[in-house]
Design a protein around this motif. Structure first.
Motif: not given
Lengths: 156, 230
Positions: A45-46, A123, A133, A136-137, A139-140, A143-144, A148-149, A151
């Motif tokens: 995550i850049s 981002f 925020e 990001a919430r 995005l989490a 990822l799940k 993904v576990d 970052a």
């Protein structure tokens, strides 16, 4: 070489001062445990304001993210970060100095990490914290869904 | 960057970040951060040095298994400053001449830009959707007439800046990235156009134009070149 702010020329130190940039504070810091690296699925995550050519560019106060599929050719990666106060010639020369996708792929092949996410993200780091925020919430959750576990957060 | 570590870890995703400014990270206290002393814009340290980049990445990955944080680890390797090429002169006769135009300068650089693209098989130009002559015309129009929308102007400027610096990297003696940036501001009509455009943007009633003029067009290190430094 950037050592400490006090060692930088005054104009740069002033520009980067935590007071001017209003660095956020948090009451506590969560730290999760997890599987050994060799069993983890890793995402990059850049915050360099990267995206594929033709995607919506970043704008001021933009807290959203852009999607960079793992197979995206380097020739398709561009940067629309609003700041002009960091070097871009390194990225022009070699995308891995900002977005180390080829290095992560190599570490996946040699077994250092278990696997690589199918999609990576960027981002634009100049975001107001409140604007980022909710993204990001969201995005989490993405990822799940990609299992993904781990970052790797890479600034610019 | 550090804030993202808080947000994602709280949502169940373990994170490890790179810190480019230690003082910021000391305040934000993200879960895990590897502090590096590299130039801003180069978080992995050295372009075209895969072994160096891999060492940084491994150090970042190694933090993921630790839960004794917030962690702020100092990365032990540094990148020394570039060789001082003070007095480096652009080896190509590109210096502006009387009556010269931005469009003509862009045309002169195009062959060098094409060489750079061929050598790297990629370009970072391409956020504005404009070709470079059109981007140059937008800047000229902004100088001479009404200001276009701020975002369109900003993206055209970013593309032109990337075009100039990529072109210069293909000169027979390209110098260093530092000397090429000095060339950009010292010697090019485009650099001078940006300096001339700044007061007009800064004086605009449009907050987006004003932000472009005061924050996101001229780097802090180059603002001394303005007639009225901000």
């Amino acid at each position: 070489m950037v050592r400490r702010l006090g060692e930088l020329p005054e104009v740069e130190a002033k520009h980067l001062s935590p007071e001017r940039l209003k660095c956020p504070t948090f009451d506590d810091t969560p730290l999760l445990s997890g599987k050994p690296l060799g069993a983890r699925r890793v995402v990059i995550i850049s915050t360099a304001g990267l995206h594929k050519r033709g995607d919506r560019p970043f704008d001021r106060d933009d807290g959203s993210y852009r999607v960079i599929p793992a197979e995206t050719p380097a020739s398709e990666l561009v940067m629309s970060h609003i700041s002009v106060n960091f070097d871009r010639t390194g990225f022009q020369q070699d995308h891995n100095v900002v977005f180390p996708i080829d290095r992560l792929r190599e570490l996946t092949v040699d077994g250092t990490v278990g696997s690589m996410a199918s999609v990576h993200y960027s981002f634009m780091g100049a975001f107001p914290v409140d604007a980022a925020e909710p993204h990001a919430r969201h995005l989490a959750g993405m990822l799940k869904a990609d299992k993904v576990d781990a970052a790797l957060l890479v600034p610019v | 960057m550090g804030a993202l570590g808080h947000f994602l870890e709280r949502q169940g995703i373990p994170t490890a970040g790179i810190s480019l400014v230690r003082e910021h990270t000391e305040i934000i206290r993200p879960p895990r951060a590897l502090w590096v002393t590299f130039e801003l814009g180069r978080p992995l340290g050295k372009p075209d040095d895969a072994a160096f980049q891999t060492r940084v990445l491994r150090a970042q990955l190694d933090m993921l298994t630790r839960t004794d944080g917030p962690l702020l680890v100092d990365y032990p390797e540094h990148v020394e400053g570039e060789v001082d090429l003070t007095g480096w002169a652009c080896p190509i006769g590109l210096a502006p001449r009387p009556g010269d135009t931005l469009g003509a300068e862009i045309a002169r650089l195009t062959t060098w830009y094409d060489r750079a693209v061929a050598a790297r098989a990629r370009t970072t130009v391409g956020t504005s959707g404009l070709d470079m002559p059109a981007a140059g015309r937008l800047v000229t129009e902004a100088l001479e007439g009404a200001l276009p929308p701020a975002l369109a102007l900003k993206l055209a400027i970013d593309d032109l800046r990337a075009f100039y610096l990529e072109a210069a990297s293909a000169f027979p003696d390209p110098g260093t990235s530092k000397t090429r940036k000095a060339w950009f501001w010292d010697e090019t009509l485009f650099g001078k156009a940006l300096l001339a455009l700044q007061p007009k943007l800064a004086a605009s009633a449009d907050p987006n134009h004003k932000a472009l003029g005061t924050l996101t067009m001229i780097p802090a290190t180059e603002r001394y070149r303005l007639e009225t430094p901000t």
